[in-house]
Design a protein around this motif. Structure first.
Motif, PDB file in Angstrom:
ATOM      1  N   LYS A 227      42.628  40.606  68.585  1.00  0.00           N
ATOM      2  CA  LYS A 227      43.915  39.736  68.550  1.00  0.00           C
ATOM      3  C   LYS A 227      44.685  40.383  67.499  1.00  0.00           C
ATOM      4  N   SER A 228      44.098  41.130  66.265  1.00  0.00           N
ATOM      5  CA  SER A 228      44.803  41.616  65.303  1.00  0.00           C
ATOM      6  C   SER A 228      44.137  43.181  65.432  1.00  0.00           C
ATOM      7  N   THR A 229      44.782  43.992  64.951  1.00  0.00           N
ATOM      8  CA  THR A 229      44.408  45.584  65.049  1.00  0.00           C
ATOM      9  C   THR A 229      44.034  45.651  63.449  1.00  0.00           C
ATOM     10  N   GLN A 230      42.803  46.061  63.260  1.00  0.00           N
ATOM     11  CA  GLN A 230      42.316  46.442  61.882  1.00  0.00           C
ATOM     12  C   GLN A 230      42.134  47.850  61.471  1.00  0.00           C
ATOM     13  N   HIS A 440      52.655  41.934  69.077  1.00  0.00           N
ATOM     14  CA  HIS A 440      52.350  41.827  67.693  1.00  0.00           C
ATOM     15  C   HIS A 440      53.601  41.577  66.895  1.00  0.00           C
ATOM     16  N   THR A 442      53.547  41.543  62.851  1.00  0.00           N
ATOM     17  CA  THR A 442      53.691  41.951  61.656  1.00  0.00           C
ATOM     18  C   THR A 442      52.848  43.162  61.639  1.00  0.00           C
ATOM     19  N   GLU A 456      46.761  46.357  58.966  1.00  0.00           N
ATOM     20  CA  GLU A 456      46.784  45.208  59.765  1.00  0.00           C
ATOM     21  C   GLU A 456      47.966  45.093  60.576  1.00  0.00           C
ATOM     22  N   ILE A 457      47.794  44.979  61.857  1.00  0.00           N
ATOM     23  CA  ILE A 457      48.819  44.594  62.740  1.00  0.00           C
ATOM     24  C   ILE A 457      48.476  43.327  63.513  1.00  0.00           C
ATOM     25  N   LYS A 458      49.167  42.129  63.321  1.00  0.00           N
ATOM     26  CA  LYS A 458      48.834  41.108  63.981  1.00  0.00           C
ATOM     27  C   LYS A 458      50.204  40.393  64.522  1.00  0.00           C
TER      28      LYS A 458
END
Length: 458
Positions: A227-230, A440, A442, A456-458
């Motif tokens: 769901k978010s890129t870490q 996404h 932010t 982090e891209i979420k």
């Protein structure tokens, strides 16, 4: 049966085996089909390896953006993206069915979404209307861009060189690749700190010594998708001397302890916080051609170099808008130990009067430097030096994110939704960003102690 004599083995069989090994080695070195991975240059500024579990969904998104179908390539093998030394973005994949790719391009041509394919130098070529050059053979598919139709010759030349690389000149054969492949995640990353184009590369260079070439530093990271890129990684270098210089730099520049202004809306287009000394910031700005030109223009009237060199402490940059020509609406606030930076302002005003194209006026503690097209507001409020594009930078009352920067060595946050709405983000650039950052909103980057970084891209 008589056994072969020792002389027979030594003088005939052993030389024959050695000759066979040499011939096979020469064949594989010079003539055997190269792996698709061998087309990534050893001087690539960045390389991304997308693991097989996630390659399919990434390929599907990119194929949708390019207008092609994700067929004819091997999705059981990792997909690679990279930045070439001349700063184009490349994608390379293993081909399983050359005819399927050709049929796909023929369909695309009939839909007026690409040029007719042609054969040259044992490669098939086409130009994708999304602004990318594509080439493939029975082993490898490569797509390079983005660019305009005027850049097609340059993109073609670059792809030809990449296909002609010797295996020994491939990134896959380097120690950098070995370190990258040890990272944990759906995506593995290597990048030099100068990989991104200006002004974005300046953001990463704020946290390394300005007197060292940023290409001497490498970022290795693992990225997990969901769901978010870490992203979790580390900045490092090949030399102990460079690492020692970085450690000394960290000791001289402690983490961020305060943000100016204290309120930063989550809806702001861009926010950067750092702890820096003026010489560091000044040297970085001076090395960039665009910023250096701006500084030279300011120095005709005010002592801009001296003002920037007096920065010493927490520094924040807020951008709320980018015009069609990339001109930002911004506010820069920085701590300084010199509380008399405006002591020569009277002489600046007199200098402005001697020029026909600028004016310099004062209202309370704020000065306004105005040319025919632009205005710059600047001044000093106690220990804070400030520069603004507008006297008042409007911000909404969204969630405050200022405290997220406290304790970091560097922090920046991009509102991706706002970025895609800016007048300067158009055409193929907008389409590419929309594909990469699909769903996404932010992007947040943090440089921490001991050369650790997170994104982090979420």
């Amino acid at each position: 049966m008589k056994k072969p004599s020792k002389e027979l083995f030594t003088h005939i069989i052993l030389p024959f085996i050695a000759l066979t090994i040499i011939v096979i080695g020469i064949y594989y070195y010079f003539f055997a089909p190269k792996s698709y991975k061998d087309c990534i240059p050893d001087e690539a500024k960045a390389v991304v390896q997308i693991e097989t579990q996630k390659a399919q969904e990434v390929v599907s998104s990119l194929a949708e953006y390019w207008g092609i179908q994700a067929s004819g390539i091997d999705l059981t093998k990792p997909l690679y993206a990279f930045i070439t030394p001349n700063e184009y973005i490349g994608f390379v994949a293993q081909v399983t069915n050359e005819q399927e790719i050709a049929a796909n391009i023929l369909r695309l041509f009939k839909e007026h979404k690409c040029m007719a394919s042609r054969k040259n130098n044992n490669l098939n070529w086409t130009w994708l209307n999304a602004g990318w050059q594509m080439a493939w053979n029975s082993q490898t598919l490569m797509i390079l861009g983005p660019g305009t139709i005027q850049e097609q010759d340059m993109l073609t030349q670059t792809i030809s060189k990449l296909f002609d690389f010797r295996r020994s000149d491939s990134f896959i054969r380097t120690d950098k690749c070995t370190v990258m492949e040890k990272q944990e995640g759906d995506i593995k990353l290597f990048s030099t700190l100068d990989a991104l184009p200006t002004p974005f590369s300046l953001l990463f260079r704020l946290d390394v010594p300005s007197d060292i070439d940023p290409s001497a530093f490498s970022l290795f990271a693992g990225i997990n998708l969901g769901k978010s890129t870490q992203l979790a990684g580390e900045i490092t270098s090949d030399t102990e001397e460079t690492l020692a210089a970085y450690k000394a730099f960290e000791c001289q520049n402690p983490p961020i302890s305060q943000v100016h202004p204290s309120y930063i809306s989550e809806n702001s287009l861009f926010f950067l916080a750092s702890r820096t000394k003026g010489n560091q910031l000044f040297e970085l700005l001076r090395q960039d051609a665009t910023f250096n030109q701006v500084l030279q223009g300011l120095n005709r009237t005010i002592e801009a170099n001296s003002l920037l060199q007096n920065i010493n402490g927490n520094t924040s940059l807020l951008i709320t808008h980018l015009s069609k020509d990339m001109t930002p609406s911004f506010s820069l606030q920085a701590e300084t130990s010199n509380k008399d930076l405006m002591s020569n302002a009277a002489s600046w005003i007199e200098k402005a009067k001697q020029q026909s194209d600028v004016t310099l006026t004062k209202a309370r503690n704020t000065y306004c430097l105005k040319s025919k097209e632009k205005e710059l507001f600047f001044g000093q409020d106690k220990n804070l030096l400030f520069f603004k594009s507008n006297q008042s930078i409007s911000t909404d009352k969204g969630k405050d994110v200022a405290n997220e920067a406290i304790g970091c060595r560097q922090y920046f946050r991009v509102n991706l939704k706002e970025l895609l709405q800016q007048p300067c983000v158009t055409g193929t650039t907008k389409d590419f960003f929309a594909t990469i950052f699909k769903n996404h909103t932010t992007l947040t980057y943090k440089a921490l102690t001991n050369r650790k970084v997170t994104l982090e891209i979420k």
